[in-house]
Design an enzyme around this catalytic site. Structure first.
Site, PDB file in Angstrom:
ATOM      1  N   VAL A 708     -12.237  25.771  -8.118  1.00  0.00           N
ATOM      2  CA  VAL A 708     -13.585  26.355  -8.192  1.00  0.00           C
ATOM      3  C   VAL A 708     -14.369  26.200  -6.893  1.00  0.00           C
ATOM      4  CG1 VAL A 708     -13.787  26.104 -10.679  1.00  0.00           C
ATOM      5  CG2 VAL A 708     -14.496  24.216  -9.204  1.00  0.00           C
ATOM      6  N   GLY A 714     -12.162  18.069   0.783  1.00  0.00           N
ATOM      7  CA  GLY A 714     -11.168  18.324  -0.233  1.00  0.00           C
ATOM      8  C   GLY A 714     -11.477  19.530  -1.081  1.00  0.00           C
ATOM      9  N   VAL A 716     -12.173  21.239  -5.154  1.00  0.00           N
ATOM     10  CA  VAL A 716     -12.779  20.938  -6.438  1.00  0.00           C
ATOM     11  C   VAL A 716     -12.120  21.810  -7.512  1.00  0.00           C
ATOM     12  CG1 VAL A 716     -14.894  20.833  -7.784  1.00  0.00           C
ATOM     13  CG2 VAL A 716     -14.958  20.351  -5.325  1.00  0.00           C
ATOM     14  N   LYS A 731     -12.890  16.414  -7.902  1.00  0.00           N
ATOM     15  CA  LYS A 731     -12.900  16.558  -6.448  1.00  0.00           C
ATOM     16  C   LYS A 731     -11.708  15.770  -5.886  1.00  0.00           C
ATOM     17  CE  LYS A 731     -15.775  15.696  -2.361  1.00  0.00           C
ATOM     18  NZ  LYS A 731     -17.078  15.194  -1.900  1.00  0.00           N
ATOM     19  N   ASP A 837     -26.245  16.237   3.994  1.00  0.00           N
ATOM     20  CA  ASP A 837     -25.561  17.530   3.917  1.00  0.00           C
ATOM     21  C   ASP A 837     -26.147  18.388   2.799  1.00  0.00           C
ATOM     22  OD1 ASP A 837     -23.794  19.462   4.719  1.00  0.00           O
ATOM     23  OD2 ASP A 837     -22.092  18.662   3.608  1.00  0.00           O
TER      24      ASP A 837
END
Length: 1013
Positions: A708, A714, A716, A731, A837
């Site tokens: 998704v 990485g 998800v 994740k 972020d």
């Protein structure tokens, strides 16, 4: 012999005597019969007033009857205020000597008899405050001696008779509170004797006829609450006899001439509220030296500065609220200094205008008789002057929705007579002072939507008359004082929502037996909901959502027979939903979503209407009405068998695990001596672990169809875990990427102790090896069905063919949600957290479109003591994402909360414009901040996301207009753009901090909700 003169004189006297005797005898009988007919028309005489009307007394001695002593004819019938019920007999018209007919304050109904027009001697007709219907009889105008006509407070219809001008002796005309229609007849101007005209609360239309200017004796004209329109004829301003003018609640327009008060020297009361007047307040107002009451408020559009009012020495009440007075400058409130000369002032309202600057200290020099002061809804700033405490006679003080900052003055403790104190919607900080307990007459206290902190003072318990208490949307902490819950006087509302209160809800809440609304939502309260809450038997609205309440839902809630709204969502409640809640017949809304409830959902009462019930987020609920789409409930015997099987499995599993743990610990101790740790990283606190096998099975082998999204370190996946019994987001770290190991540790340590309703909740983690023997690390989060904000802002790219659209209301809520997280991270955690972020793809949306901030892989924990970063951080490359990362990070500056504010500002501008900060249009040093700045504030419609613009107004939009946006919504948009710009300025220390952002957003949200789209 001819009769002498004396003979003729004696004969004339005898004939006259005989005639008077015959007239009196006939008149006596006529009046007697007329009064008996009047009595027969009375169906109810609650005070027995008519008991004296019998044959044992001459009718001139009956109660309420006055007769002419010479002729024994009835001249007055006065039965005022006896609550008689019946109709007025037409036989009253036979009382030909009647001068006064006074039947006010009774319950007479039916039409006014036409026969009253036969009363040629009538001077007073008083039928006020009855239930008379029909039209005003035209032949009343035959009563040529009439001086007082009082028909107020009935249900009369039709128009004012044109022939009313024939009543040349009329002085008082009272037609108030009926259903009269049509225009005010110009012929009224011919009744030169008129002194008072009162036509309030009807449905009259048109203007006030100019002919009325000829009424030289007129002292009072009141036409309030009609449908009158037009402008005032200038001739009215020359009527020096006028002492009272009231035209409130009409549709009069135009400006007030600058010289209008020059000749109105006797004017005492001037009411023009709730019309459509415009322009400035005439400077000539200073010449109306007799003024006692001045009301220019409500729905007018008066603007500019308020002139000097210092000459109005008799002024008692001044109401200027709900206009556009003032220019939001420091000189706006200079007129208040002139009011210090008005020693009789009792009420001042300048609320909801455009007054700026600070509330001056000399406000403390206003009249000591001042009992009500309203200045809310303006642009005033700085501190609340301590000198206000000098106004010790104040009963009502409203300072709400300004920009006041600083503390609540301790001088407020002098307000011993204070009943209503309203301070909400400002920027007040510090603590709620304990001196509030001195205000023992206080019944209304509101300080919501500020930045107040500290504990709720227990001294509030001394306010034994308190009915309304609102402390919501602050930063109050600690427990709920028992003294507050012991206030049996609280009947209206107790609102403690959106604070940081902790501890349990004391069982003393049951002492609020007369409370109508209780809201303690969105705090950090825990423990069980006390059963004593069922003792709040008058409760209609109960909001407990957004806390950490556990245990079961108390069945005592069924005792609240008047409960209409119940919200228990977003807690940790478990067990079944009590069936007894079905018995609350008036319950209109029940929300128990996002708890851990289980078992069968009832079907009766509120449970039988899908529009009134929310149960989502409780995966173990079953049954209920079909529209809920819940799984069917298992039979009881199957449940029992399943329970026994689970018990056996648990026992076997625990034994196996203990054996395995013993073996693993032995091997670990042997290897520990020889094996060096691969990474020098902080130790992750223990989290409930999940196996690689579970994750592999739950994602169909990490199938691409379950992918998704891609994160910084990485991928998800969407998956199903048996241990969680729910859909989750997994994740999986890309351990080949530099920094991914540290990212895993940082995110674990950042999220392990954080708890906020707008943070993505980490459920478990996995640190293991995959089927190939490779190291494997993953985090498991709550799954958000509505994806991330990026997919909603830019649907054409992220979700081709899927039409997703956010309206302004949703965007505003999401902005508030994100800001709430930043406030929590920067100010409410034990160690401040910098996200580093913040961007749309890291903002996830749940089923209710509530925003949840995610991805703390590069977050940093900051020491609460010296504001320096500790070691728990990832240091891989530039912090953040291009376009959202602040410019100083690219130049090697240390990360800070300023950086998060920059990202937040850019995110806000992206949500409002629909443009990414990396849009291709931004070239040669241009950026999103500059793009917005060029059009701010006058042309924001040009840069607004097209999805937010009403589609049927495209032509107007091209011309720079705001289409269907209300002025309130337009102001909200300007304010939102202003915050986005203030947060994304280049200089870090000039950026708006999150505390001020939260305060501003709270005000915007309230204005948006009240202004409406």
């Amino acid at each position: 012999m001819f009769p002498t003169f004396s003979f003729w004189l004696s004969l004339l006297f005898t004939l006259n005597f005989v005639q008077n005797t015959i007239t009196s005898t006939l008149g006596n009988k006529t009046d007697y019969l007329a009064l008996l007919k009047f009595k027969e028309s009375i169906s109810n005489d609650p005070y027995g007033i008519l008991a004296s009307w019998n044959t044992s007394n001459h009718y001139c001695n009956w109660h309420g009857i006055t007769c002419n002593p010479m002729h024994q004819r009835v001249t007055e019938l006065d039965l005022d205020g006896f609550n008689l019920h019946g109709v007025i007999s037409p036989h009253v018209g036979n009382l030909s000597f009647l001068t006064n007919l006074i039947l006010a304050k009774n319950s007479f109904f039916g039409n006014i008899p036409h026969e009253l027009g036969q009363l040629s001697r009538l001077q007073q007709l008083v039928l006020s405050n009855n239930s008379m219907t029909g039209e005003i009889p035209t032949n009343l105008t035959s009563c040529s001696d009439l001086e007082y006509l009082f028909l107020s407070g009935n249900h009369l219809i039709g128009k004012i008779p044109i022939r009313i001008s024939s009543l040349h002796k009329l002085q008082l005309l009272e037609l108030t509170n009926n259903n009269l229609t049509g225009r005010i007849q110009p012929s009224i101007g011919n009744i030169s004797s008129l002194t008072i005209i009162s036509m309030d609360m009807n449905h009259l239309e048109g203007d006030i006829p100019q002919e009325m200017c000829s009424l030289k004796h007129l002292t009072k004209i009141t036409v309030f609450s009609n449908r009158l329109s037009g402008t005032f004829h200038s001739c009215f301003y020359n009527m020096s006899s006028l002492t009272y003018i009231s035209v409130t609640l009409n549709k009069f327009n135009g400006s007030l001439p600058s010289n209008m008060f020059n000749t109105l020297s006797n004017l005492q009361c001037f009411y023009i509220a709730s019309n459509q007047f415009s322009g400035t307040i005439p400077i000539s107002i200073a010449n109306a030296s007799s003024l006692k009451e001045l009301d220019l408020s409500d729905q007018n559009n008066l603007l500019g500065q308020v002139p000097s009012l210092g000459n109005l020495h008799d002024l008692q009440r001044l109401n200027l609220e709900f206009n556009n007075l003032g220019d939001n400058t420091t000189k706006d409130l200079e007129f208040l200094k002139t009011l210090t000369n008005c020693s009789k002032l009792t009420v001042i309202s300048i609320a909801y205008n455009n007054f700026g600057g600070n509330l001056p200290n000399f406000v403390g020099n206003l009249s000591t008789q001042l009992s009500q002061l309203y200045v809310g809804g303006n642009q005033m700033s700085e501190k609340i002057p301590a000198e206000l405490g000098n106004l010790i006679g104040l009963i009502h003080l409203s300072l709400e929705y300004n920009h006041f900052e600083g503390i609540i003055p301790t001088t407020f403790g002098k307000f011993e007579r204070m009943q209503r104190l309203v301070l909400n919607g400002n920027r007040l900080s510090g603590m709620i002072p304990p001196i509030i307990g001195n205000l023992t007459h206080l019944f209304f206290f509101s300080v919501g939507d500020n930045m107040l902190e500290g504990n709720i003072p227990s001294s509030i318990g001394y306010c034994q008359k308190l009915q309304y208490l609102d402390l919501s949307q602050n930063i109050l902490r600690g427990t709920i004082p028992i003294e507050v819950l012991s206030l049996s006087s609280l009947t209206n509302i107790l609102n403690l929502s959106n604070n940081t209160l902790s501890g349990s809800l004391p069982r003393e809440v049951g002492m609020l037996r007369n409370i109508n609304e209780l809201d303690i939502s969105d705090n950090y309260l825990s423990g069980e909901i006390p059963r004593t809450i069922g003792e709040c038997i008058v409760l209609e609205y109960l909001s407990l959502q957004g806390n950490s309440f556990n245990g079961t839902i108390p069945s005592t809630l069924a005792s609240l027979k008047g409960l209409q709204y119940l919200d228990l969502s977003r807690n940790r409640l478990y067990g079944p939903i009590p069936n007894v809640l079905q018995s609350i017949s008036v319950l209109e809304h029940l929300n128990v979503s996002f708890n851990m409830l289980e078992g069968e959902v009832p079907k009766e009462g509120v449970f039988g209407n899908i529009s009134r019930l929310v149960v989502t987020g409780n995966d173990k609920l079953c049954g209920g009405i079909s529209e809920l789409h819940l799984q069917p409930c298992l039979a009881k015997d199957m449940k029992s068998a399943k329970h026994h099987i689970k018990l056996i499995v648990v026992i076997v599993s625990v034994a196996s695990i203990l054996l395995m743990v013993t073996i693993i610990l032995t091997i670990y101790q042997m290897r520990k001596r020889n094996k060096k740790q691969l990474y020098d990283l902080p130790i992750i606190d223990p989290l409930a672990r999940v196996s690689y096998k579970d994750l592999h099975q739950g994602t169909d082998g990490f199938s691409a169809r379950n992918l998704v999204g891609l994160g910084s370190f990485g991928s998800v996946y969407k998956g199903n875990l048996a241990s969680e019994d729910k859909v989750v987001a997994i994740k999986v770290l890309n351990l080949q990427k530099k920094g991914s190991h540290k990212s895993f540790v940082v995110e674990c340590n950042a999220l392990k102790n954080m708890r906020h309703r707008n943070l993505v909740k980490v459920l478990t983690c996995c640190s293991s090896t995959d089927y190939k023997g490779q190291e494997f690390k993953a985090l498991v989060f709550e799954y958000m069905n509505n994806g991330n904000l990026e997919q909603w802002l830019h649907p054409g790219i992220m979700n081709a063919g899927i039409q997703r659209m956010l309206d302004l209301d949703q965007r505003l809520n999401i902005i508030v949600d994100i800001a709430s997280v930043l406030h929590y991270l920067h100010h409410e955690c034990e160690q401040a957290v910098i996200h580093c972020d913040l961007k749309p793809s890291n903002v996830l949306l749940d089923d209710d479109m509530v925003a949840h901030v995610s991805d703390f892989g590069i977050a940093r924990l900051v020491s609460a003591i010296d504001n320096t970063s500790n070691k728990e951080t990832s240091t891989i490359g530039i912090k953040g994402t291009v376009g959202y990362a602040p410019p100083e990070y690219g130049m090697g500056s240390e990360i800070s909360t300023y950086g998060d504010m920059y990202s937040f500002g850019v995110l806000m501008l992206e949500m409002l414009t629909g443009r990414r900060p990396t849009d291709g249009m931004f070239e040669e040093g241009q950026n999103l901040h500059m793009f917005v700045g060029i059009s701010f504030p006058n042309n924001i419609i040009q840069i607004l996301d097209p999805h937010l613009v009403p589609r049927n107004e495209e032509e107007e939009i091209e011309e720079g207009n705001c289409g269907n946006f209300t002025p309130t919504v337009e102001k909200c948009l300007v304010s939102l753009f202003r915050i986005g710009l203030a947060c994304s300025v280049k200089s870090p220390k000039e950026r708006m901090n999150i505390v001020n952002v939260m305060r501003e957003l709270g005000m915007i949200k309230k204005a948006f909700l009240s202004g409406g789209v």
